[in-house]
Design a protein around this motif. Structure first.
Motif, mmCIF file in Angstrom:
data_model
loop_
_atom_site.group_PDB
_atom_site.id
_atom_site.type_symbol
_atom_site.label_atom_id
_atom_site.label_comp_id
_atom_site.label_asym_id
_atom_site.label_seq_id
_atom_site.Cartn_x
_atom_site.Cartn_y
_atom_site.Cartn_z
ATOM 1 N N LEU A 132 -26.554 -33.178 6.957
ATOM 2 C CA LEU A 132 -25.311 -32.933 6.227
ATOM 3 C C LEU A 132 -24.241 -32.564 7.248
ATOM 4 N N PHE A 175 -22.278 -29.834 -0.872
ATOM 5 C CA PHE A 175 -23.406 -28.910 -0.983
ATOM 6 C C PHE A 175 -22.914 -27.554 -1.486
ATOM 7 N N ALA A 217 -31.395 -30.617 6.111
ATOM 8 C CA ALA A 217 -32.186 -30.253 4.937
ATOM 9 C C ALA A 217 -33.637 -30.624 5.202
ATOM 10 N N HIS A 276 -28.595 -33.600 -3.063
ATOM 11 C CA HIS A 276 -29.341 -34.140 -1.920
ATOM 12 C C HIS A 276 -30.004 -35.484 -2.233
ATOM 13 N N TRP A 289 -32.625 -25.255 4.929
ATOM 14 C CA TRP A 289 -31.768 -26.005 5.837
ATOM 15 C C TRP A 289 -31.764 -25.340 7.201
#
Length: 182
Positions: free
Chosen positions: A52, A60, A90, A145, A156
């Motif tokens: 991410l 998120f 993640a 996700h 994460w």
């Protein structure tokens, strides 16, 4: 007597504050390949990673707010949490059908990869902190996700450039108190 691996593990500390620098995909790939060498009964590879960056971190944050139901200033503060690092990795448990390898063992493999990855990232000079939260297994975060129905998150790795950190001495573990024999 210990070697460089043990010394690196003793030296590693979570980095709650990192700079805006982050490893590129090209830099990450060999580190992930190294971390993937953890013990994996049946070589199932019951895990995957999702990077991410940029706007994905804001999406998120919005999913966290949806999952927690917070409003106002508390929601804004929660939405900003994923912006604390330029790269979030993640850790996804992606179970594989197996009559030999139970789910708990597959989750242990994913967890082992995450920890090994935090170690090799640290060794490569990056700041890393493994973060979780009660929203980790929420529907909103699952959807954001784009996880498959049987997949779930362990958390994460927040990754960025290192900064000078406060303190750093960890209380030593008394291994003799944790080791027994039969």
């Amino acid at each position: 007597m210990t070697g460089p691996i043990a010394e690196g593990m003793r030296r590693r500390r979570s980095q709650p504050s990192v700079s805006d620098a982050a490893p590129t995909k090209r830099e990450l790939v060999p580190l992930i390949e190294a971390a993937a060498s953890v013990a994996d009964h049946g070589s199932l590879r019951p895990w995957r990673l999702i990077a991410l960056r940029g706007d994905a971190r804001s999406r998120f944050g919005s999913a966290i707010v949806e999952a927690t139901g917070l409003e106002g200033g508390a929601a804004e503060k929660m939405a900003a949490k994923p912006l604390r690092a330029p790269l979030l990795l993640a850790i996804v448990v992606s179970p594989k059908p197996s009559h030999k390898v139970p789910l708990w063992e597959q989750e242990a493999v994913a967890s082992g990869v995450a920890h090994a990855l935090s170690l090799v990232l640290d060794e490569a000079g990056w700041g890393v902190m493994w973060r979780t939260g009660h929203y980790t297994r929420s529907g909103a975060v699952h959807r954001m996700h784009e996880l498959k129905p049987d997949e779930y998150l362990l958390g994460w790795l927040y990754v960025g450039g290192t900064k000078k950190q406060k303190g750093g001495r960890r209380k030593p573990v008394k291994a003799k108190d944790l080791l027994s024999s039969l």
